[in-house]
Design an enzyme around this catalytic site. Structure first.
Site, PDB file in Angstrom:
ATOM      1  N   CYS A 189       0.816  -1.224   0.000  1.00  0.00           N
ATOM      2  CA  CYS A 189       0.000   0.000   0.000  1.00  0.00           C
ATOM      3  C   CYS A 189       0.846   1.270   0.000  1.00  0.00           C
ATOM      4  CB  CYS A 189      -0.977   0.003   1.177  1.00  0.00           C
ATOM      5  SG  CYS A 189      -0.204   0.048   2.807  1.00  0.00           S
ATOM      6  N   HIS A 229      -1.933   1.268   7.134  1.00  0.00           N
ATOM      7  CA  HIS A 229      -2.463   1.138   5.772  1.00  0.00           C
ATOM      8  C   HIS A 229      -2.805   2.523   5.244  1.00  0.00           C
ATOM      9  CE1 HIS A 229      -4.071  -1.170   2.449  1.00  0.00           C
ATOM     10  NE2 HIS A 229      -5.145  -0.394   2.451  1.00  0.00           N
ATOM     11  N   HIS A 244      -5.689   1.341  -3.388  1.00  0.00           N
ATOM     12  CA  HIS A 244      -4.756   0.860  -2.373  1.00  0.00           C
ATOM     13  C   HIS A 244      -4.364  -0.567  -2.713  1.00  0.00           C
ATOM     14  CE1 HIS A 244      -8.031  -1.323   0.064  1.00  0.00           C
ATOM     15  NE2 HIS A 244      -8.633  -0.790  -0.978  1.00  0.00           N
TER      16      HIS A 244
END
Length: 179
Positions: free
Chosen positions: A81, A135, A151
């Site tokens: 990510c 993330h 992502h």
């Protein structure tokens, strides 16, 4: 006497008018980026420039759709990510940290309702050991009260998801604007 005061005033006014200079900023890896000196007031031109840059970042990021997940990856052979975000901004000569929790320290924290394309969404997923950001996603579209972001997930690779998805909604931590 009025003449001299007027001339003196004009000389001072003209000497204080300078165009904004460009500064060179050297990152830890000695990569050089140019950016405008900070402005106190945003102009229409700077807003258009940010919109244009965010569109370029988004377009670049979408070329990785379908790329498999690879921890630490930054290429079409595999990507994580933060690698996706790092590479997408780097393509526009914008250098962010390589790790999502460090990216979350850059830019300006904004309210979710102020989110625009090009903003970064940060998450604390169930995989986080220390309840820390782990993330990141890039906002690519906002429509019908839904925020869509690109992502890289460990299960599906690089995809576009909606923040309305229950998993992402519950893991959401903050949104930041770096452009």
């Amino acid at each position: 006497m009025k003449k001299y005061i007027l001339i003196l005033f004009l000389i001072i006014a003209v000497s204080n008018c300078k165009s904004s200079k460009r500064q060179k900023v050297v990152t830890k890896k000695q990569k050089v980026e140019q950016r405008d000196t900070p402005k106190l007031f945003k102009t229409k031109d700077s807003k258009e420039k940010n919109t244009s840059t965010s569109s370029k970042v988004i377009t670049y990021s979408k070329q990785f759709l379908g790329t498999r997940y690879k921890w630490g990856g930054t290429t079409k052979r595999g990507m994580d990510c933060s690698g996706l975000i790092f590479e997408s901004f780097k393509a526009q000569q914008i250098y962010l940290p390589r790790i999502s929790r460090d990216m979350a320290k850059k830019g300006k924290k904004i309210k979710l309702k102020e989110t625009l394309k090009g903003d970064l969404l940060f998450f604390k997923t169930g995989n986080s050991k220390r309840n820390a950001i782990n993330h990141v996603g890039l906002v690519v579209e906002i429509k019908n009260n839904a925020i869509y972001f690109i992502h890289a997930t460990s299960s599906k690779g690089v995809i576009i998801s909606s923040l309305n998805n229950n998993y992402w909604k519950s893991a959401f931590s903050e949104v930041r604007r770096v452009l």
